[in-house]
Design a protein around this motif. Structure first.
Motif, PDB file in Angstrom:
ATOM      1  N   HIS A   3       0.820  -1.217   0.000  1.00  0.00           N
ATOM      2  CA  HIS A   3       0.000   0.000   0.000  1.00  0.00           C
ATOM      3  C   HIS A   3       0.845   1.254   0.000  1.00  0.00           C
ATOM      4  N   LYS A   4       0.197   2.331  -0.407  1.00  0.00           N
ATOM      5  CA  LYS A   4       0.833   3.654  -0.346  1.00  0.00           C
ATOM      6  C   LYS A   4       0.276   4.373   0.874  1.00  0.00           C
ATOM      7  N   LEU A   5       1.161   4.647   1.818  1.00  0.00           N
ATOM      8  CA  LEU A   5       0.727   5.182   3.118  1.00  0.00           C
ATOM      9  C   LEU A   5       1.264   6.596   3.339  1.00  0.00           C
ATOM     10  N   LEU A   6       0.382   7.487   3.761  1.00  0.00           N
ATOM     11  CA  LEU A   6       0.796   8.854   4.088  1.00  0.00           C
ATOM     12  C   LEU A   6       0.679   9.041   5.598  1.00  0.00           C
ATOM     13  N   PHE A   7       1.823   9.237   6.267  1.00  0.00           N
ATOM     14  CA  PHE A   7       1.843   9.387   7.730  1.00  0.00           C
ATOM     15  C   PHE A   7       1.806  10.872   8.078  1.00  0.00           C
ATOM     16  N   GLY A  16      12.175  14.490  15.991  1.00  0.00           N
ATOM     17  CA  GLY A  16      13.557  14.540  16.478  1.00  0.00           C
ATOM     18  C   GLY A  16      13.763  15.605  17.541  1.00  0.00           C
ATOM     19  N   SER A  17      12.755  16.469  17.747  1.00  0.00           N
ATOM     20  CA  SER A  17      12.913  17.559  18.727  1.00  0.00           C
ATOM     21  C   SER A  17      12.616  17.096  20.143  1.00  0.00           C
ATOM     22  N   GLY A  18      11.830  16.038  20.283  1.00  0.00           N
ATOM     23  CA  GLY A  18      11.428  15.565  21.600  1.00  0.00           C
ATOM     24  C   GLY A  18      10.125  16.177  22.072  1.00  0.00           C
ATOM     25  N   LEU A  19       9.717  17.288  21.441  1.00  0.00           N
ATOM     26  CA  LEU A  19       8.466  17.944  21.856  1.00  0.00           C
ATOM     27  C   LEU A  19       7.256  17.048  21.623  1.00  0.00           C
ATOM     28  N   GLY A  20       7.353  16.202  20.612  1.00  0.00           N
ATOM     29  CA  GLY A  20       6.243  15.320  20.266  1.00  0.00           C
ATOM     30  C   GLY A  20       6.138  14.105  21.187  1.00  0.00           C
ATOM     31  N   GLY A  21       7.058  13.978  22.146  1.00  0.00           N
ATOM     32  CA  GLY A  21       7.021  12.854  23.085  1.00  0.00           C
ATOM     33  C   GLY A  21       7.104  11.526  22.358  1.00  0.00           C
ATOM     34  N   GLY A  22       6.420  10.516  22.908  1.00  0.00           N
ATOM     35  CA  GLY A  22       6.504   9.158  22.389  1.00  0.00           C
ATOM     36  C   GLY A  22       6.012   9.001  20.960  1.00  0.00           C
ATOM     37  N   VAL A  23       5.155   9.948  20.523  1.00  0.00           N
ATOM     38  CA  VAL A  23       4.609   9.850  19.166  1.00  0.00           C
ATOM     39  C   VAL A  23       5.737   9.839  18.127  1.00  0.00           C
ATOM     40  N   GLU A  24       6.812  10.570  18.416  1.00  0.00           N
ATOM     41  CA  GLU A  24       7.919  10.633  17.450  1.00  0.00           C
ATOM     42  C   GLU A  24       8.510   9.250  17.193  1.00  0.00           C
ATOM     43  N   LEU A  25       8.774   8.536  18.273  1.00  0.00           N
ATOM     44  CA  LEU A  25       9.379   7.205  18.143  1.00  0.00           C
ATOM     45  C   LEU A  25       8.363   6.212  17.572  1.00  0.00           C
ATOM     46  N   LEU A  27       5.872   6.803  15.570  1.00  0.00           N
ATOM     47  CA  LEU A  27       5.729   7.045  14.135  1.00  0.00           C
ATOM     48  C   LEU A  27       6.915   6.478  13.366  1.00  0.00           C
ATOM     49  N   SER A  28       8.141   6.748  13.823  1.00  0.00           N
ATOM     50  CA  SER A  28       9.273   6.243  13.029  1.00  0.00           C
ATOM     51  C   SER A  28       9.368   4.727  13.093  1.00  0.00           C
ATOM     52  N   GLU A  40       4.816   1.600   0.613  1.00  0.00           N
ATOM     53  CA  GLU A  40       5.400   2.913   0.319  1.00  0.00           C
ATOM     54  C   GLU A  40       4.978   3.847   1.445  1.00  0.00           C
ATOM     55  N   VAL A  41       5.921   4.609   1.996  1.00  0.00           N
ATOM     56  CA  VAL A  41       5.585   5.487   3.112  1.00  0.00           C
ATOM     57  C   VAL A  41       6.122   6.885   2.866  1.00  0.00           C
ATOM     58  N   LYS A  42       5.291   7.875   3.119  1.00  0.00           N
ATOM     59  CA  LYS A  42       5.750   9.268   3.107  1.00  0.00           C
ATOM     60  C   LYS A  42       5.288   9.890   4.414  1.00  0.00           C
ATOM     61  N   ILE A  43       6.192  10.643   5.059  1.00  0.00           N
ATOM     62  CA  ILE A  43       5.849  11.269   6.343  1.00  0.00           C
ATOM     63  C   ILE A  43       5.695  12.770   6.156  1.00  0.00           C
ATOM     64  N   VAL A  44       4.583  13.308   6.611  1.00  0.00           N
ATOM     65  CA  VAL A  44       4.363  14.749   6.578  1.00  0.00           C
ATOM     66  C   VAL A  44       4.566  15.260   8.004  1.00  0.00           C
ATOM     67  N   ALA A  45       5.505  16.204   8.174  1.00  0.00           N
ATOM     68  CA  ALA A  45       5.848  16.646   9.528  1.00  0.00           C
ATOM     69  C   ALA A  45       6.265  18.117   9.511  1.00  0.00           C
ATOM     70  N   PRO A  46       6.227  18.761  10.686  1.00  0.00           N
ATOM     71  CA  PRO A  46       6.638  20.165  10.747  1.00  0.00           C
ATOM     72  C   PRO A  46       8.076  20.373  10.268  1.00  0.00           C
ATOM     73  N   GLN A  47       8.329  21.591   9.789  1.00  0.00           N
ATOM     74  CA  GLN A  47       9.656  21.961   9.309  1.00  0.00           C
ATOM     75  C   GLN A  47      10.746  21.643  10.340  1.00  0.00           C
ATOM     76  N   ARG A  48      11.940  21.405   9.856  1.00  0.00           N
ATOM     77  CA  ARG A  48      13.115  21.072  10.660  1.00  0.00           C
ATOM     78  C   ARG A  48      13.021  19.687  11.293  1.00  0.00           C
ATOM     79  N   SER A  49      12.156  18.847  10.742  1.00  0.00           N
ATOM     80  CA  SER A  49      12.088  17.471  11.233  1.00  0.00           C
ATOM     81  C   SER A  49      13.306  16.706  10.747  1.00  0.00           C
ATOM     82  N   ILE A  50      13.845  15.871  11.631  1.00  0.00           N
ATOM     83  CA  ILE A  50      14.939  15.012  11.194  1.00  0.00           C
ATOM     84  C   ILE A  50      14.599  13.571  11.516  1.00  0.00           C
ATOM     85  N   SER A  51      14.883  12.720  10.589  1.00  0.00           N
ATOM     86  CA  SER A  51      14.666  11.301  10.816  1.00  0.00           C
ATOM     87  C   SER A  51      15.558  10.577   9.835  1.00  0.00           C
ATOM     88  N   ASN A  52      16.481   9.794  10.382  1.00  0.00           N
ATOM     89  CA  ASN A  52      17.452   9.138   9.514  1.00  0.00           C
ATOM     90  C   ASN A  52      16.762   8.230   8.518  1.00  0.00           C
TER      91      ASN A  52
END
Ligand code: UDP
Length: 354
Positions: A3-7, A16-25, A27-28, A40-52
């Motif tokens: 499937h094609k998934l939009l997160f 990666g900022s930690g402000l999102g708490g457990g949701v960050e981990l 989600l990744s 297929e996965v695409k993540i939509v997130a606030p600017q300056r998001s980092i995720s290896n």
């Protein structure tokens, strides 16, 4: 079937900022596992998001204020140039390219927008009941789109009047990232966002009473709250280690004798507890929220009467009775990425079949 998934990430902080708490981990982890399974996965997130290595579409705009700071009757708050609104505008434009949109935000807008979208939306609700407006809109979606509301735990869903309409998913961790440590040092650990609902002052009080050093890991979200604790306990044996990336966190956490978990609120299913077990670190936790489901009494930790520092102190005396291998075993049996992937994939497929 692939499937094609939009997160859709949380709008309260960049990844990666930690402000999102457990949701960050969470989600990744789900993204990682779905990619591994060929989706297929695409993540939509606030600017300056980092995720290896995860594919992210960054969206500018003002962050949302965290829901846990609101009172039951508070109205919905959306700032000017809201990142939440901008993210969902983007989703609206690209929706035809995806089979399913997965909402990770505990916010009113995505729930409200659900009937206006052509692509189905799954909502992973990360907290228990907090405000009347949120309860109402989640229930409305649960009724109108049966099966699309996911939660992490049973205690969490029990805070809603529509618990029976929620799909319980339970979190999972990439256990290969967490090393089992059989020989800990002498310290205790506390991990999480430093904010009043986390009750860290009780762990600090327990450290002071027992004299056992406490290592603290996490983002200081509420600075005045943290400063007051430092003032109230100037001589407690605590060490603030900062907000660490997972690989460093697990290394330091694994060296600790136990993790103190002291929430004042109903935690849905705190990731820090699962990460701790994965390192072989027993839990000493208030009997509250998802923790009551996670801790296996006397086997992988101890449940303590909520808000009782004495209870924490008493449980600390018994830490050596816990076999650290049993802790790692619980994580492997219940919280592996594969097991979580099965539960989540099954949820997605059920929604897509409708
Ligand atoms: N965390 C981290 N580094 C730290 C401390 C915490 O990455 O130094 C992460 C931790 O891995 C967990 C999150 O912060 O994923 C806290 O989430 P949890 O589910 O425990 O509680 P929440 O913040 O969502 O209420």
């Amino acid at each position: 079937m692939h499937h094609k998934l939009l997160f859709m990430s949380t709008p309260i902080g960049s990844l990666g900022s930690g402000l999102g708490g457990g949701v960050e981990l969470t989600l990744s982890n789900i993204a990682k596992e779905m990619l591994r399974r060929g989706h297929e996965v695409k993540i939509v997130a606030p600017q300056r998001s980092i995720s290896n290595s995860l594919p992210i579409k960054e969206i500018p705009g003002e962050l949302q204020i965290p829901a846990q700071n609101q009172t039951r009757t508070d109205p919905i708050f959306i700032p000017k140039n809201s990142v939440l609104a901008n993210m969902w505008d983007y989703a609206r434009q690209v929706q035809a390219n995806y089979d399913l949109i997965i909402n990770f935000a505990y916010d009113w807008l995505p729930l409200y927008l659900t009937p206006f979208f052509n692509t189905p939306i799954a909502h992973l609700i990360s907290m228990g009941s907090l405000t009347d407006t949120m309860d109402h809109i989640i229930e409305q979606v649960a009724n109108q789109f049966p099966g699309t509301i996911g939660v992490h735990g049973k205690t969490q869903s029990a805070t809603f009047t529509f618990a029976d309409k929620c799909k319980c998913l339970v979190n999972g961790m990439d256990l290969s990232v967490y090393q089992f440590c059989s020989q800990p040092g002498s310290c205790l650990a506390w991990v999480g966002r430093i904010a009043p609902e986390k009750g860290i002052e009780d762990a600090v009080a327990a450290a002071k009473i027992t004299g056992i050093p406490l290592k603290i890991f996490g983002l200081i979200q509420d600075v005045p709250y943290w400063e007051k604790i430092c003032q109230d306990y100037p001589d407690a044996p605590i060490e603030y280690r900062g907000f660490l990336p997972t690989d460093e966190l697990q290394q330091e956490l694994g060296q600790c004798r136990g993790l103190l978990v002291t929430p004042r609120w109903i935690e849905a299913y705190p990731n820090v507890a699962l990460e701790s077990l994965a390192c072989g670190v027993p839990l000493i936790s208030y009997r509250r929220g998802g923790l009551a489901e996670i801790v296996q009494e006397g086997k992988t930790g101890f449940l303590v009467e909520p808000d009782s520092v004495e209870g924490l102190v008493e449980a600390i005396k018994h830490l050596d009775e816990i076999d650290r291998q049993a802790c790692r075993q619980q994580a492997e049996t219940l919280y592996s990425l594969e097991a979580m992937g099965d539960r989540t994939e099954e949820w997605f497929q059920k929604i897509l079949k409708k």
